[in-house]
Design a protein around this motif. Structure first.
Motif, PDB file in Angstrom:
ATOM      1  N   THR A  27     -39.939  94.961  57.840  1.00  0.00           N
ATOM      2  CA  THR A  27     -38.656  94.489  58.369  1.00  0.00           C
ATOM      3  C   THR A  27     -37.774  95.695  58.616  1.00  0.00           C
ATOM      4  O   THR A  27     -37.718  96.594  57.775  1.00  0.00           O
ATOM      5  N   LEU A  28     -37.074  95.692  59.748  1.00  0.00           N
ATOM      6  CA  LEU A  28     -36.160  96.794  60.060  1.00  0.00           C
ATOM      7  C   LEU A  28     -34.724  96.301  59.943  1.00  0.00           C
ATOM      8  O   LEU A  28     -34.342  95.306  60.566  1.00  0.00           O
ATOM      9  N   MET A  29     -33.945  97.000  59.129  1.00  0.00           N
ATOM     10  CA  MET A  29     -32.523  96.679  58.923  1.00  0.00           C
ATOM     11  C   MET A  29     -31.682  97.768  59.587  1.00  0.00           C
ATOM     12  O   MET A  29     -31.604  98.887  59.045  1.00  0.00           O
ATOM     13  N   ILE A  30     -31.063  97.448  60.701  1.00  0.00           N
ATOM     14  CA  ILE A  30     -30.208  98.428  61.381  1.00  0.00           C
ATOM     15  C   ILE A  30     -28.758  98.131  60.969  1.00  0.00           C
ATOM     16  O   ILE A  30     -28.292  96.995  61.099  1.00  0.00           O
ATOM     17  N   ASN A  61     -42.078  92.994  62.220  1.00  0.00           N
ATOM     18  CA  ASN A  61     -42.045  91.565  62.555  1.00  0.00           C
ATOM     19  C   ASN A  61     -40.634  90.962  62.457  1.00  0.00           C
ATOM     20  O   ASN A  61     -40.396  89.877  62.953  1.00  0.00           O
ATOM     21  N   ARG A  62     -39.717  91.706  61.809  1.00  0.00           N
ATOM     22  CA  ARG A  62     -38.324  91.259  61.771  1.00  0.00           C
ATOM     23  C   ARG A  62     -37.430  92.460  62.007  1.00  0.00           C
ATOM     24  O   ARG A  62     -37.516  93.443  61.263  1.00  0.00           O
ATOM     25  N   ILE A  63     -36.605  92.363  63.036  1.00  0.00           N
ATOM     26  CA  ILE A  63     -35.628  93.426  63.292  1.00  0.00           C
ATOM     27  C   ILE A  63     -34.251  92.774  63.202  1.00  0.00           C
ATOM     28  O   ILE A  63     -33.982  91.801  63.919  1.00  0.00           O
ATOM     29  N   PHE A  64     -33.413  93.292  62.309  1.00  0.00           N
ATOM     30  CA  PHE A  64     -32.063  92.753  62.167  1.00  0.00           C
ATOM     31  C   PHE A  64     -31.064  93.836  62.573  1.00  0.00           C
ATOM     32  O   PHE A  64     -31.111  94.947  62.031  1.00  0.00           O
ATOM     33  N   PHE A  68     -35.945  89.580  66.849  1.00  0.00           N
ATOM     34  CA  PHE A  68     -34.833  90.533  66.896  1.00  0.00           C
ATOM     35  C   PHE A  68     -33.559  89.715  66.737  1.00  0.00           C
ATOM     36  O   PHE A  68     -33.175  88.984  67.646  1.00  0.00           O
ATOM     37  N   TYR A  69     -32.964  89.780  65.553  1.00  0.00           N
ATOM     38  CA  TYR A  69     -31.711  89.062  65.292  1.00  0.00           C
ATOM     39  C   TYR A  69     -30.548  90.049  65.420  1.00  0.00           C
ATOM     40  O   TYR A  69     -30.466  91.009  64.656  1.00  0.00           O
TER      41      TYR A  69
END
Ligand SMILES: NC(=O)c1ccc[n+]([C@@H]2O[C@H](COP(=O)([O-])OP(=O)(O)OC[C@H]3O[C@@H](n4cnc5c(N)ncnc54)[C@H](OP(=O)(O)O)[C@@H]3O)[C@@H](O)[C@H]2O)c1
Length: 242
Positions: free
Chosen positions: A4-7, A68-71, A126-127
């Motif tokens: 998961t990517l937390m920007i 699989n999850r980019i926030f 991509f949220y």
């Protein structure tokens, strides 16, 4: 390995979401202007210039992981002497441009750089954190010109990108998400008139976010995602009118 990517990883909601994922033993990559908010994060510092965003994405591409999850959490409502404009007479070009750059263009730049990293056969969401007040059709109150306009611009940019992205990355789903009023540095100066039961804790917002992202991933995996369409939804997963 999936990650998961937390920007904007120092957002209150991002910290709560990262904490939850790490407790589940999941891999979390974090990006922030600041040092990592938690241990066990794979962290990159970023000043959010185009060069710095590209550099982070290059480093991520070399990790050999599947996102699989980019926030995308970053958002600016107030800074220093600047805050949301109550009246037309308070609008200033520099502040407007800053809000547009951080709230609208920056997430687009991340999407541009991350899209090639998303495998066409693997579901990824991509949220981007938006806000209900970005709804053009539901603007009853007025005010908050720059923030409102920049989040509306974010919505339009993501809706536009979703159409193009679907051609090459049919399993990349784009969501504009309203967390509900959540206790954080961003909302703190504006909480006075918010009823206690309407002010969410970051932990609650984060759990809603992760639950909804799971549903989005299932929809993408099972081919139930409407092709080329971004979604604009609230903390319960209810659609918000554009
Ligand atoms: N809290 C609410 O009630 C509420 C309601 C509707 C929408 N939202 C949206 O939810 C998102 C997360 O907000 P939050 O409530 O968690 O707020 P927060 O804890 O105050 O976090 C602020 C976020 O914005 C980033 N940020 C702040 N100033 C920035 C700047 N000058 N340049 C680039 N990035 C900057 C921070 O990134 P770093 O990690 O780099 O510091 C962090 O990700 C925002 O997009 C906000 O608009 C919040």
């Amino acid at each position: 390995m999936k990650a998961t990517l937390m920007i904007g990883a120092n957002s209150a909601i991002a910290i709560a979401a990262s904490r939850r994922l790490i407790a589940q033993g999941q891999r979390v990559i974090s990006i922030s202007r600041c040092p990592p908010p938690l241990t066990d994060l794979h962290h990159y510092n970023c000043d959010y210039s185009d060069e710095s965003i590209m550099d982070c994405c290059l480093k991520i591409s070399k990790l050999g992981i599947t996102l699989n999850r980019i926030f995308h959490f970053n958002g600016m409502l107030h800074q220093g002497n600047h805050g949301p404009e109550k009246q037309l007479s308070q609008c200033q070009r520099d502040w407007f441009n800053q809000c547009m750059s951080i709230n609208a263009f920056q997430p687009l730049m991340w999407l541009q750089q991350l899209q090639p990293l998303c495998h066409p056969a693997h579901a990824c969401v991509f949220y981007a954190l938006s806000a209900r007040l970005a709804s053009i059709s539901d603007n009853q109150l007025g005010g908050w010109y720059s923030y409102r306009a920049s989040k509306a611009a974010l919505n339009m940019l993501m809706k536009t990108a979703a159409i193009e992205v679907a051609r090459r990355q049919p399993k990349l789903g784009i969501v504009l998400w309203h967390p509900g009023t959540t206790d954080s540095p961003l909302s703190r100066p504006f909480q006075t008139n918010v009823a206690k039961d309407k002010l969410f804790t970051p932990a609650f917002s984060a759990s809603q976010l992760l639950k909804l992202a799971e549903t989005s991933l299932q929809q993408l995996t099972q081919g139930e995602w409407p092709t080329g369409q971004a979604q604009f939804i609230d903390w319960q997963g209810e659609p918000i009118s554009w």
